[in-house]
Scaffold this motif. Structure first.
Motif, mmCIF file in Angstrom:
data_model
loop_
_atom_site.group_PDB
_atom_site.id
_atom_site.type_symbol
_atom_site.label_atom_id
_atom_site.label_comp_id
_atom_site.label_asym_id
_atom_site.label_seq_id
_atom_site.Cartn_x
_atom_site.Cartn_y
_atom_site.Cartn_z
ATOM 1 N N SER A 76 39.595 34.249 30.691
ATOM 2 C CA SER A 76 38.767 35.257 29.890
ATOM 3 C C SER A 76 39.426 36.424 29.909
ATOM 4 C CB SER A 76 37.706 35.803 30.621
ATOM 5 O OG SER A 76 36.535 35.002 30.983
ATOM 6 N N ASP A 78 42.366 36.919 29.014
ATOM 7 C CA ASP A 78 43.719 36.905 28.285
ATOM 8 C C ASP A 78 42.833 36.962 26.670
ATOM 9 O OD1 ASP A 78 46.028 36.303 29.652
ATOM 10 O OD2 ASP A 78 45.902 33.907 28.806
ATOM 11 N N LEU A 79 42.098 35.985 26.566
ATOM 12 C CA LEU A 79 41.338 36.109 25.631
ATOM 13 C C LEU A 79 40.545 37.950 25.109
ATOM 14 C CD1 LEU A 79 39.207 33.005 25.989
ATOM 15 C CD2 LEU A 79 41.400 33.276 24.658
ATOM 16 N N LEU A 80 40.018 38.555 26.673
ATOM 17 C CA LEU A 80 39.428 39.769 25.735
ATOM 18 C C LEU A 80 40.774 40.464 25.743
ATOM 19 C CD1 LEU A 80 37.556 40.271 28.673
ATOM 20 C CD2 LEU A 80 36.917 40.408 26.803
ATOM 21 N N LEU B 51 50.457 38.632 23.702
ATOM 22 C CA LEU B 51 50.126 38.998 25.131
ATOM 23 C C LEU B 51 51.726 39.245 25.986
ATOM 24 C CD1 LEU B 51 47.353 35.816 25.745
ATOM 25 C CD2 LEU B 51 47.326 38.391 26.231
ATOM 26 N N GLY B 74 37.824 30.314 29.196
ATOM 27 C CA GLY B 74 37.038 31.981 29.286
ATOM 28 C C GLY B 74 35.804 32.161 29.472
ATOM 29 N N TRP B 88 30.976 36.041 23.810
ATOM 30 C CA TRP B 88 32.670 36.205 22.472
ATOM 31 C C TRP B 88 32.295 36.454 20.648
ATOM 32 C CZ3 TRP B 88 36.486 36.626 24.566
ATOM 33 C CH2 TRP B 88 36.669 36.377 26.418
ATOM 34 N N ARG B 129 34.007 29.223 20.699
ATOM 35 C CA ARG B 129 34.006 30.253 20.456
ATOM 36 C C ARG B 129 35.335 31.065 19.303
ATOM 37 N NH1 ARG B 129 38.290 33.532 22.229
ATOM 38 N NH2 ARG B 129 39.717 32.019 22.257
#
Lengths: 218, 205
Positions: A76, A78-80, B51, B74, B88, B129
């Motif tokens: 989560s 990473d996605l956030l 990232l 996630g 999400w 998602r």
């Protein structure tokens, strides 16, 4: 941001979320101390503010590693990080959720626990005020520690070692404020120091937490 | 044009993986990344998603147009399927999740705790998602892992519909998705040369 807060609160309430864990720990510490000290109510009343503050601090510490570890493990985080929320907002919301699930219950339960420790009557108001002013700092500093150790497996012990020294000023001024209240002295100075520390860390710590979290995500 | 990558060099843990990667991806197109395990496909996608930082080179793309989906979905096991998906959607400022439920046939599962789903169902939820984010550029890392043939078909349909709406997708995968007119990029030729022995700086990056 509200969605994230709602989700974190909901996760905390669900099975294995850790809500009430800190509170139960606090209760056990407070119940055990009189057994250790013995039946001396005068002594107990004297050390009550220190015990209550220490208990609150340790109870807070207990749930810190949950702040980011679970989100890290299931991806989560990473996605956030790639979501349209700034990292600073994410860490601030996480700290707020931690305070709401740990700090706030402790404040609400403090009068009862004060009774268990024979806290003098004059001490209730300053103690609760000091907890209200001080516990947000515990959550915000703790969030920084959690962000720092998120990529370590079983990093809980290291987290405690990193965070506890940072809690020292809050502990000193928080307990001092309650103690002065009991002694009938003016508690303005420790109160201002405590409030200053809390405001300072709320303003600055999210940037540090976000920065270390970004490094950890690499 | 959705994304333009020029002369990109990426590294993981201080070791260069790929050097001089260049490609462009236009709206309505998909690009499939291929290459053996460990070559750096995941690192490349994570770098593009922001990232981690590239060693050198440029990535021209709007960060606000991307959505990244990695190996982990996630998904919170104690929340129900619909709570996971709604969260999400809210994070990305959307409300409508019905399309995502239909596309991956997870409507019958919505009130189950996500922890009780099978691996394939979890993956479908993770892919659903993508649809609730409403973002045009999908960056997908091995999206078909643990999916059965029917679910891979659903995923291919979702990608096709997304491309028709003017979206784009950058996908690292080992299987053939059956998409027409998809460009392929084999990253193996970009493998970084091993560092010169005796180059001490490299050891301390």
């Amino acid at each position: 941001m509200i969605a994230l807060l709602q989700r974190d609160m909901r996760l905390a309430m669900r099975a294995g979320g850790g809500f009430g864990l800190g509170l139960s720990f606090f209760l056990i510490v407070v119940v055990l101390v009189p057994f250790g000290v013995g039946p001396q109510s005068a002594l107990l009343g004297k050390i009550a503010p220190g015990i209550l503050w220490l208990g609150a601090l340790l109870a807070c510490l207990l749930s810190l590693d949950r702040i980011f570890a679970l989100d890290w493990e299931d991806g989560s985080l990473d996605l956030l990080a790639t979501a349209p929320l700034p990292m600073e907002a994410i860490v601030s919301v996480k700290a707020l959720a931690h305070w709401l699930t740990t700090g706030l219950p402790l404040i609400l339960a403090a009068p009862l626990f004060g009774l268990l420790l024979n806290l003098p009557e004059a001490g209730y108001k300053p103690l609760i005020l000091s907890l209200i002013l001080g516990t947000p700092a515990l959550s915000v500093i703790g969030t920084f520690g959690a962000a720092l150790t998120v990529s370590l497996k079983r990093g809980g012990l290291l987290l405690s070692l990193l965070v506890l020294p940072l809690y020292v000023p809050t502990l000193i001024f928080g307990a001092e404020m309650a103690r002065r209240g009991i002694a009938g002295q003016v508690a303005t100075t420790p109160m201002l120091m405590l409030a200053g520390i809390t405001c300072g860390v709320i303003a600055l710590m999210p940037f540090a937490s976000a920065a270390v979290l970004r490094v950890n995500l690499r | 044009m959705m994304i333009n990558v020029t002369n990109l060099t990426i590294a993981r843990g201080g070791i260069k993986l790929l050097e001089g990667v260049s490609f462009t991806l236009a709206a309505g197109k998909a690009l499939v990344l291929r290459g053996p395990n460990g070559i750096g496909k995941t690192t490349l996608l994570r770098t593009i998603a922001g990232l981690q930082n590239p060693v050198s080179g440029q990535i021209e793309a709007d960060r606000e147009s991307m959505v990244y989906a990695g190996h982990a979905d996630g998904i919170k096991p104690t929340l129900s399927v619909i709570e996971n998906l709604k969260f999400w959607a809210q994070v990305f400022g959307n409300k409508d999740i019905s399309k995502a439920l239909d596309a991956f046939e997870i409507a019958p599962l919505v009130h189950q705790p996500a922890g009780e789903l099978s691996a394939g169902q979890k993956r479908r939820l993770g892919l659903a998602r993508l649809l609730v984010t409403g973002r045009p550029l999908w960056i997908l890392d091995e999206p078909t892992v643990s999916l059965d043939a029917a679910a891979v078909g659903m995923f291919a349909d979702a990608v096709r519909a997304h491309l028709e709406q003017g979206g784009a997708a950058l996908i690292a995968t080992h299987i053939d998705l059956g998409l027409d007119g998809v460009d392929q990029l084999d990253v193996a030729p970009y493998r970084a040369k091993a560092p010169e022995p005796g180059d001490f700086d490299e050891a301390f990056i």
